[in-house]
Write a protein that holds these residues in place. Structure first.
Motif, PDB file in Angstrom:
ATOM      1  N   PHE A 164     -23.596  -8.827  27.213  1.00 17.40           N
ATOM      2  CA  PHE A 164     -24.877  -8.379  26.661  1.00 17.40           C
ATOM      3  C   PHE A 164     -25.985  -9.310  27.155  1.00 17.40           C
ATOM      4  O   PHE A 164     -25.840 -10.532  27.094  1.00 17.40           O
ATOM      5  CB  PHE A 164     -24.806  -8.401  25.126  1.00 17.40           C
ATOM      6  CG  PHE A 164     -26.093  -8.042  24.464  1.00 17.40           C
ATOM      7  CD1 PHE A 164     -26.575  -6.745  24.533  1.00 17.40           C
ATOM      8  CD2 PHE A 164     -26.828  -8.995  23.777  1.00 17.40           C
ATOM      9  CE1 PHE A 164     -27.778  -6.395  23.938  1.00 17.40           C
ATOM     10  CE2 PHE A 164     -28.039  -8.655  23.174  1.00 17.40           C
ATOM     11  CZ  PHE A 164     -28.508  -7.351  23.256  1.00 17.40           C
ATOM     12  N   PHE A 165     -27.064  -8.724  27.668  1.00 15.88           N
ATOM     13  CA  PHE A 165     -28.219  -9.524  28.092  1.00 15.88           C
ATOM     14  C   PHE A 165     -29.267  -9.490  26.982  1.00 15.88           C
ATOM     15  O   PHE A 165     -29.971  -8.486  26.829  1.00 15.88           O
ATOM     16  CB  PHE A 165     -28.856  -8.944  29.367  1.00 15.88           C
ATOM     17  CG  PHE A 165     -28.002  -9.064  30.611  1.00 15.88           C
ATOM     18  CD1 PHE A 165     -26.904  -9.908  30.666  1.00 15.88           C
ATOM     19  CD2 PHE A 165     -28.335  -8.339  31.753  1.00 15.88           C
ATOM     20  CE1 PHE A 165     -26.129 -10.015  31.828  1.00 15.88           C
ATOM     21  CE2 PHE A 165     -27.570  -8.438  32.910  1.00 15.88           C
ATOM     22  CZ  PHE A 165     -26.460  -9.274  32.951  1.00 15.88           C
ATOM     23  N   PRO A 166     -29.390 -10.543  26.201  1.00 14.55           N
ATOM     24  CA  PRO A 166     -30.449 -10.553  25.181  1.00 14.55           C
ATOM     25  C   PRO A 166     -31.825 -10.463  25.848  1.00 14.55           C
ATOM     26  O   PRO A 166     -31.965 -10.792  27.026  1.00 14.55           O
ATOM     27  CB  PRO A 166     -30.278 -11.911  24.492  1.00 14.55           C
ATOM     28  CG  PRO A 166     -28.923 -12.396  24.882  1.00 14.55           C
ATOM     29  CD  PRO A 166     -28.631 -11.796  26.218  1.00 14.55           C
ATOM     30  N   LYS A 167     -32.790 -10.020  25.076  1.00 15.04           N
ATOM     31  CA  LYS A 167     -34.148  -9.862  25.629  1.00 15.04           C
ATOM     32  C   LYS A 167     -34.653 -11.136  26.282  1.00 15.04           C
ATOM     33  O   LYS A 167     -35.250 -11.106  27.356  1.00 15.04           O
ATOM     34  CB  LYS A 167     -35.116  -9.426  24.532  1.00 15.04           C
ATOM     35  CG  LYS A 167     -35.421  -7.974  24.644  1.00 15.04           C
ATOM     36  CD  LYS A 167     -36.755  -7.572  24.053  1.00 15.04           C
ATOM     37  CE  LYS A 167     -36.810  -6.047  24.056  1.00 15.04           C
ATOM     38  NZ  LYS A 167     -36.517  -5.444  22.752  1.00 15.04           N
ATOM     39  N   TYR A 168     -34.411 -12.286  25.621  1.00 24.71           N
ATOM     40  CA  TYR A 168     -34.952 -13.536  26.174  1.00 24.71           C
ATOM     41  C   TYR A 168     -34.369 -13.786  27.558  1.00 24.71           C
ATOM     42  O   TYR A 168     -35.036 -14.321  28.441  1.00 24.71           O
ATOM     43  CB  TYR A 168     -34.664 -14.723  25.232  1.00 24.71           C
ATOM     44  CG  TYR A 168     -33.320 -15.382  25.489  1.00 24.71           C
ATOM     45  CD1 TYR A 168     -32.178 -14.961  24.809  1.00 24.71           C
ATOM     46  CD2 TYR A 168     -33.177 -16.402  26.445  1.00 24.71           C
ATOM     47  CE1 TYR A 168     -30.942 -15.531  25.059  1.00 24.71           C
ATOM     48  CE2 TYR A 168     -31.934 -16.969  26.708  1.00 24.71           C
ATOM     49  CZ  TYR A 168     -30.828 -16.535  26.012  1.00 24.71           C
ATOM     50  OH  TYR A 168     -29.607 -17.086  26.279  1.00 24.71           O
ATOM     51  N   PHE A 169     -33.121 -13.372  27.781  1.00 24.64           N
ATOM     52  CA  PHE A 169     -32.499 -13.587  29.089  1.00 24.64           C
ATOM     53  C   PHE A 169     -33.142 -12.682  30.140  1.00 24.64           C
ATOM     54  O   PHE A 169     -33.472 -13.121  31.242  1.00 24.64           O
ATOM     55  CB  PHE A 169     -30.995 -13.345  29.011  1.00 24.64           C
ATOM     56  CG  PHE A 169     -30.300 -13.466  30.344  1.00 24.64           C
ATOM     57  CD1 PHE A 169     -30.162 -14.710  30.961  1.00 24.64           C
ATOM     58  CD2 PHE A 169     -29.797 -12.345  30.991  1.00 24.64           C
ATOM     59  CE1 PHE A 169     -29.530 -14.830  32.199  1.00 24.64           C
ATOM     60  CE2 PHE A 169     -29.166 -12.456  32.230  1.00 24.64           C
ATOM     61  CZ  PHE A 169     -29.033 -13.700  32.831  1.00 24.64           C
ATOM     62  N   GLU A 170     -33.345 -11.416  29.761  1.00 28.48           N
ATOM     63  CA  GLU A 170     -33.982 -10.499  30.711  1.00 28.48           C
ATOM     64  C   GLU A 170     -35.357 -11.002  31.124  1.00 28.48           C
ATOM     65  O   GLU A 170     -35.783 -10.814  32.251  1.00 28.48           O
ATOM     66  CB  GLU A 170     -34.118  -9.116  30.076  1.00 28.48           C
ATOM     67  CG  GLU A 170     -32.797  -8.387  29.994  1.00 28.48           C
ATOM     68  CD  GLU A 170     -33.014  -6.920  29.681  1.00 28.48           C
ATOM     69  OE1 GLU A 170     -33.562  -6.220  30.539  1.00 28.48           O
ATOM     70  OE2 GLU A 170     -32.657  -6.518  28.561  1.00 28.48           O
ATOM     71  N   GLU A 171     -36.035 -11.646  30.177  1.00 26.84           N
ATOM     72  CA  GLU A 171     -37.387 -12.118  30.457  1.00 26.84           C
ATOM     73  C   GLU A 171     -37.403 -13.425  31.236  1.00 26.84           C
ATOM     74  O   GLU A 171     -38.405 -13.779  31.840  1.00 26.84           O
ATOM     75  CB  GLU A 171     -38.157 -12.315  29.130  1.00 26.84           C
ATOM     76  CG  GLU A 171     -38.549 -10.992  28.501  1.00 26.84           C
ATOM     77  CD  GLU A 171     -38.869 -11.132  27.015  1.00 26.84           C
ATOM     78  OE1 GLU A 171     -38.816 -12.268  26.497  1.00 26.84           O
ATOM     79  OE2 GLU A 171     -39.150 -10.092  26.384  1.00 26.84           O
ATOM     80  N   SER A 172     -36.309 -14.179  31.191  1.00 21.19           N
ATOM     81  CA  SER A 172     -36.375 -15.542  31.751  1.00 21.19           C
ATOM     82  C   SER A 172     -35.425 -15.800  32.915  1.00 21.19           C
ATOM     83  O   SER A 172     -35.474 -16.862  33.520  1.00 21.19           O
ATOM     84  CB  SER A 172     -36.075 -16.562  30.643  1.00 21.19           C
ATOM     85  OG  SER A 172     -34.748 -16.401  30.184  1.00 21.19           O
ATOM     86  N   TYR A 173     -34.561 -14.849  33.269  1.00 19.35           N
ATOM     87  CA  TYR A 173     -33.517 -15.207  34.230  1.00 19.35           C
ATOM     88  C   TYR A 173     -34.066 -15.534  35.619  1.00 19.35           C
ATOM     89  O   TYR A 173     -33.527 -16.367  36.323  1.00 19.35           O
ATOM     90  CB  TYR A 173     -32.417 -14.132  34.296  1.00 19.35           C
ATOM     91  CG  TYR A 173     -32.785 -12.869  35.033  1.00 19.35           C
ATOM     92  CD1 TYR A 173     -32.544 -12.731  36.396  1.00 19.35           C
ATOM     93  CD2 TYR A 173     -33.370 -11.796  34.359  1.00 19.35           C
ATOM     94  CE1 TYR A 173     -32.868 -11.561  37.076  1.00 19.35           C
ATOM     95  CE2 TYR A 173     -33.693 -10.638  35.015  1.00 19.35           C
ATOM     96  CZ  TYR A 173     -33.455 -10.519  36.376  1.00 19.35           C
ATOM     97  OH  TYR A 173     -33.790  -9.377  37.031  1.00 19.35           O
TER      98      TYR A 173
END
Ligand SMILES: [Zn+2]
Length: 434
Positions: A290-299
């Protein structure tokens, strides 16, 4: 040989030990303290943001010549027993010319912690590898590391020899993890040695009657709690605690559910898959990512594009989880409640809380508890300590049989005297020559 415990003689966390001969100096751990002078917990975020000068002025930086300043001579090396911040947290303030010795496991946990959890990085050019059982020479010191079991992957104890003297530094360890062979190997290796000093962690020395389950019994408890859960199971534990991760993975598999790792957990699993039997998240049928929102925004900013691409085939979204919640055990942290679940968890969700119970009093966990209550869910504590229990301290100290035992990483060092006549109590910053 000279020993100075700059911090840790009378507190848990913030270990920093200096060992010196006439010509060499090494630093064992360089930790951020967990508590202030009144024993109130520090806010780690605040300390992380402070400058070297601020930390020096507030006394958080121990005064160790050449470690945090430009003076000469500098220490020959920093050795890290494991990747917890109360042992590594001041690394970013140390002089960039000092090499850092740690296990490969510790360097991997630090990489994951730096990418995903705001923890200190281990600069590659300073990194030197310590392999369990293999002696390394640092100036006049011969250092032999031994793998130990702790609530983070890659922990080591250090046998330190110089000037005809021998010191064993326990680091943080326990005897109730998934690898009892580790402490047996340590004890066997110490048998033929005449250890002069054992620097021994005593987190639980003040709790003689407390004994929690071992990791195997805990795994059974977790499996039972998953089995009886009516809906989604939310698992809260540190991904760096690989013993616990293995317990959750095995319990999930046993109950026929699927394990949903978040991007951080998947990163840890990927890093250590080659040296453990951890399943590869990108290619294991019963593991999803699962990609949490914070990850999608910061990867991208965190240079995790490769991880994003690698894990994408195993990706699962919140909709799919919501459509059949009782199929999954999902790694969870409180920040996901709003950002990923839109403030509402699936009906009957069960949170298996597998961390120190003290965090449950914090506001973010209060909010989670309220959210669970709203959907007729529940929270069950499923945890055991990462630190050695009282009886096991007595057992290990007896087996190592050092001439002197110096307590560290404890609020109650004097309690070691209850079972040993060889205890030497030091004060922080006291220089001890032996
Ligand atoms: Zn630790």
């Amino acid at each position: 040989m000279h020993v100075t415990i700059h911090r840790g003689t009378h507190e848990i966390g913030g270990n920093c030990i200096e060992i010196a001969t006439d010509h060499s100096r090494i630093i064992l751990d360089i930790g951020m303290p967990l508590f202030n002078k009144n024993r109130e917990p520090h806010d780690s975020g605040t300390l992380r943001r402070q400058s070297t000068e601020q930390l020096r002025q507030s006394g958080v930086l121990p005064h160790v010549p050449g470690l945090f300043d430009d003076s000469n001579p500098r220490p020959d090396a920093i050795l890290l027993s494991h990747a917890h911040e109360d042992h590594t947290g001041l690394l970013g303030h140390s002089h960039p010319d000092i090499p850092i010795y740690a296990s490969v496991g510790t360097s991997k946990m630090m990489l994951a912690g730096a990418k995903f959890a705001g923890q200190p990085a281990l600069p590659r050019e300073r990194q030197r590898e310590l392999t369990s059982g293999q002696p390394a020479q640092i100036g006049e010191f011969t250092i032999t590391p031994y793998s130990v079991d702790h609530s983070i992957y890659g922990g080591q104890a250090f046998l330190i020899e110089a000037a005809g003297k021998t010191v064993l530094y326990s680091g943080d360890l326990r005897l109730h993890g998934r690898k009892p062979g580790m402490h047996r190997a340590l004890v066997d290796a110490m048998k033929p040695r005449n250890i002069d000093i054992l620097l021994m962690e005593g987190t639980h020395i003040g709790h003689p009657n407390h004994r929690g389950p071992n990791e195997y019994d805990l795994e059974d408890q977790i499996a039972e709690s998953i089995q009886s859960a009516p809906g989604l199971v939310l698992a809260s534990f540190s991904p760096q605690h690989v013993d616990r991760l293995v317990g959750f993975l095995r319990a999930t598999k046993k109950t026929g559910r699927m394990f949903v790792a978040d991007a951080y957990t998947a990163f840890v699993m990927h890093l250590i898959a080659s040296e453990t039997r951890i399943p590869r998240p990108e290619s294991t049928e019963w593991v999803k990512v699962f990609f949490p929102k914070y990850f999608e925004e910061s990867y991208r900013r965190k240079q995790l594009e490769n991880h994003f691409v690698l894990m994408s085939p195993a990706r699962i979204g919140i909709k799919e989880i919501r459509s059949n919640p009782s199929r999954y055990v999902m790694l969870f942290r409180p920040s996901m409640l709003d950002s990923d679940f839109g403030g509402r968890l699936p009906d009957g969700s069960r949170c298996l809380y597998s961390r120190w119970s003290g965090y449950l009093d914090r506001p973010d966990w209060q909010v989670v508890k309220d959210a669970l209550a709203k959907v007729n869910g529940d929270l069950i504590e499923a945890h055991t300590s990462g630190h050695i229990f009282y009886d096991d301290i007595i057992d290990l100290v007896g087996r190592v049989n050092a001439k002197m035992v110096v307590p560290i990483h404890t609020f109650e060092p004097e309690k070691f005297k209850q079972f040993s006549s060889k205890v030497k109590l030091l004060a922080d910053r006291e220089l001890w020559t032996f």
